[in-house]
Design an enzyme around this catalytic site. Structure first.
Site, PDB file in Angstrom:
ATOM      1  CE1 TYR A 131       0.058 -12.385  11.470  1.00 51.68           C
ATOM      2  CE2 TYR A 131      -0.760 -12.842  13.605  1.00 51.68           C
ATOM      3  CZ  TYR A 131      -0.061 -12.133  12.715  1.00 51.68           C
ATOM      4  OH  TYR A 131       0.732 -11.167  13.201  1.00 51.68           O
ATOM      5  CE  LYS A 141       3.593 -12.766  11.287  1.00 51.89           C
ATOM      6  NZ  LYS A 141       4.281 -11.907  10.651  1.00 51.89           N
ATOM      7  CB  SER A 201      -0.447  -7.984  10.381  1.00 45.98           C
ATOM      8  OG  SER A 201      -1.491  -7.070  10.144  1.00 45.98           O
ATOM      9  CB  ALA A 252      -0.991  -0.052   1.258  1.00 47.87           C
ATOM     10  CB  SER A 285       2.719 -13.173  15.692  1.00 51.52           C
ATOM     11  OG  SER A 285       1.460 -13.199  16.795  1.00 51.52           O
ATOM     12  CG  ASN A 286       0.609 -13.079  20.749  1.00 50.76           C
ATOM     13  OD1 ASN A 286      -0.581 -13.638  20.911  1.00 50.76           O
ATOM     14  ND2 ASN A 286       0.521 -12.124  20.062  1.00 50.76           N
TER      15      ASN A 286
HETATM   16  C1  15L Z   1      -0.766  -9.893  16.325  1.00 51.09           C
HETATM   17  O1  15L Z   1       0.224 -10.541  15.665  1.00 51.09           O
HETATM   18  C2  15L Z   1      -1.426  -9.045  15.408  1.00 51.09           C
HETATM   19  O2  15L Z   1      -0.831  -8.717  14.357  1.00 51.09           O
HETATM   20  C3  15L Z   1      -2.196  -7.639  16.047  1.00 51.09           C
HETATM   21  O3  15L Z   1      -3.133  -7.154  15.204  1.00 51.09           O
HETATM   22  C4  15L Z   1      -2.733  -8.107  17.387  1.00 51.09           C
HETATM   23  O4  15L Z   1      -4.114  -8.796  17.321  1.00 51.09           O
HETATM   24  C5  15L Z   1      -1.639  -8.631  18.148  1.00 51.09           C
HETATM   25  O5  15L Z   1      -1.173 -10.237  17.674  1.00 51.09           O
HETATM   26  C6  15L Z   1      -2.316  -9.443  19.617  1.00 51.09           C
HETATM   27  O6  15L Z   1      -2.129 -10.496  19.660  1.00 51.09           O
HETATM   28  O7  15L Z   1      -2.693  -8.715  20.566  1.00 51.09           O
END
Ligand code: 15L
Length: 278
Positions: free
Chosen positions: A139, A143, A79, A39, A114-115
Site C-alpha cells: 500500500y 503511494k 486504503s 461502492a 499516506s504516511n
Molecule cells: C493510512 O494511510 C490508512 O489509509 C488509514 O487506514 C490509517 O491506517 C492511517 O494510514 C494511519 O497510518 O493511521
C-alpha cells in the site's frame, strides 16, 4: 479570492470515510462535486453534486467523469495494507487513469498519499517533505509510486499536483502513535480547500496532520505556499493515550506503526536507513 472553484471537482473514493466527510464539508460550501466510488454512496447526494458508481480500473468512465472538472481530489483505491495483486489494479492502474484524465482536462490532482510511503523511517527522525520514500508495504509503495507519477506528469505534461501524506485522519486519535500522526477532519477539509483554490501549486507534498506538538516526525512542506495551517491538535488526548502502545517493537519503532509489522519477516534488527553499509 473566491472560495468556490470555477469548475466542478471530481472526488474519487467518495463512499469511504474521508470521502463522505469531504463530500459533506465541501458541498456545504456550495462546491459542485462529481462523486465516484466503486461502492454505492450511502448518504443522500447533496444538492449540486452527482454520484456515479465506477471502478478506477475503468479507463473509459474515469476520464468521462473528469470532463469539465478543474481538480481531481483522488482518495479512491485500496486504503490499507493488502496483498500486491489487490493493490496494483486500483492504486496503480487506477491512478494512471486519474492522471490521464487530468492531462486531458488540464486539471489539477490532489492525491491522498499516506504516511505509509515513508513508514519505515524511525520515529526518532524528523523528515522534510523531500525525504526519501521508505514504504512499509505494498500500500505504501503504491503511494510512493503515485507521488512519483505526479512528478512525471508535472514535468512532462504540466499537470499540477499536491500530494497529501495523510497521517491518521479520523474523528479522534485512538492510540499513542496518533498523538503524532492524527489529522482532524476539519484540518483535512481546510487543507483540501487550499489545495483546490490556491492559484498555482506546481508539484508539492504536504504532511497531513493536525497541529500536534508531538508531531515532530515531519516538517518543511509546502503548507505556507498553500496558505494552510493546521488548527486542531491531538495534544488534549495525551493524558488518556500516552500508554496506548502496542507492545510490538516493530510497530513502535517505525512511523508506519502496525502496517510495518504486517508480514514482517526479519529476525535480526533492521538497519537504520542512511546508516547502512550496502
Ligand atoms: C493510512 O494511510 C490508512 O489509509 C488509514 O487506514 C490509517 O491506517 C492511517 O494510514 C494511519 O497510518 O493511521
Amino acid at each position: 479570492m473566491t472560495d468556490t472553484p470555477a469548475k466542478p471537482v471530481l472526488l474519487t473514493g467518495a463512499t469511504g470515510a474521508l470521502g463522505r466527510v469531504l463530500t459533506k464539508s465541501l458541498s456545504a460550501l456550495g462546491w459542485r462535486l462529481v462523486l465516484t466510488d466503486i461502492a454505492p454512496f450511502p448518504d443522500p447526494v447533496p444538492a449540486g453534486c452527482a454520484f456515479t458508481q465506477a471502478d478506477l480500473s475503468d479507463g473509459v468512465t474515469i476520464p468521462r467523469l473528469a470532463e469539465g472538472c478543474g481538480t481531481i481530489i483522488h482518495l479512491g483505491g485500496v486504503s490499507v495494507e493488502r496483498p500486491f495483486e489487490e493493490v496494483i489494479g486500483p492504486n496503480i492502474r487506477g491512478l494512471f487513469h486519474i492522471y490521464e484524465a487530468a492531462r486531458l482536462e488540464k486539471a489539477r490532482v490532489i492525491f491522498a498519499s499516506s504516511n505509509h510511503a515513508v513508514g519505515f523511517h524511525e520515529r526518532t527522525e524528523s523528515l522534510p517533505a523531500d525525504t526519501q520514500f521508505l514504504p512499509d508495504g505494498y500500500y505504501g509503495l503504491s503511494k510512493a509510486y503515485g507521488e512519483l507519477m505526479g512528478r512525471m506528469y508535472w514535468f512532462k505534461h504540466g499537470v499540477e499536483n499536491v500530494n497529501v501524506r495523510i497521517g491518521s485522519a479520523r474523528e479522534e486519535p485512538i492510540d499513542a502513535r496518533m498523538l503524532a500522526s492524527w489529522m482532524s477532519y476539519g484540518d483535512l477539509s481546510r487543507l483540501m480547500q487550499r489545495c483546490v483554490l490556491t492559484p498555482f501549486v506546481g508539484c508539492v507534498a504536504i504532511w497531513g496532520t493536525s497541529a500536534n506538538t508531538r508531531m515532530t516526525w515531519w516538517r518543511d512542506d509546502a503548507r505556507s505556499a498553500l496558505g494552510w495551517t493546521a488548527i486542531d491538535s491531538a495534544d488534549p488526548f495525551a493524558g488518556q493515550l500516552a500508554g496506548a502502545v502496542s507492545g510490538d517493537p516493530v510497530q513502535e519503532r517505525y512511523m508506519g506503526g502496525a502496517f510495518c509489522a504486517i508480514g514482517y519477516s526479519r529476525h535480526e534488527p533492521a538497519p537504520i536507513w542512511g546508516e547502512r553499509d550496502v
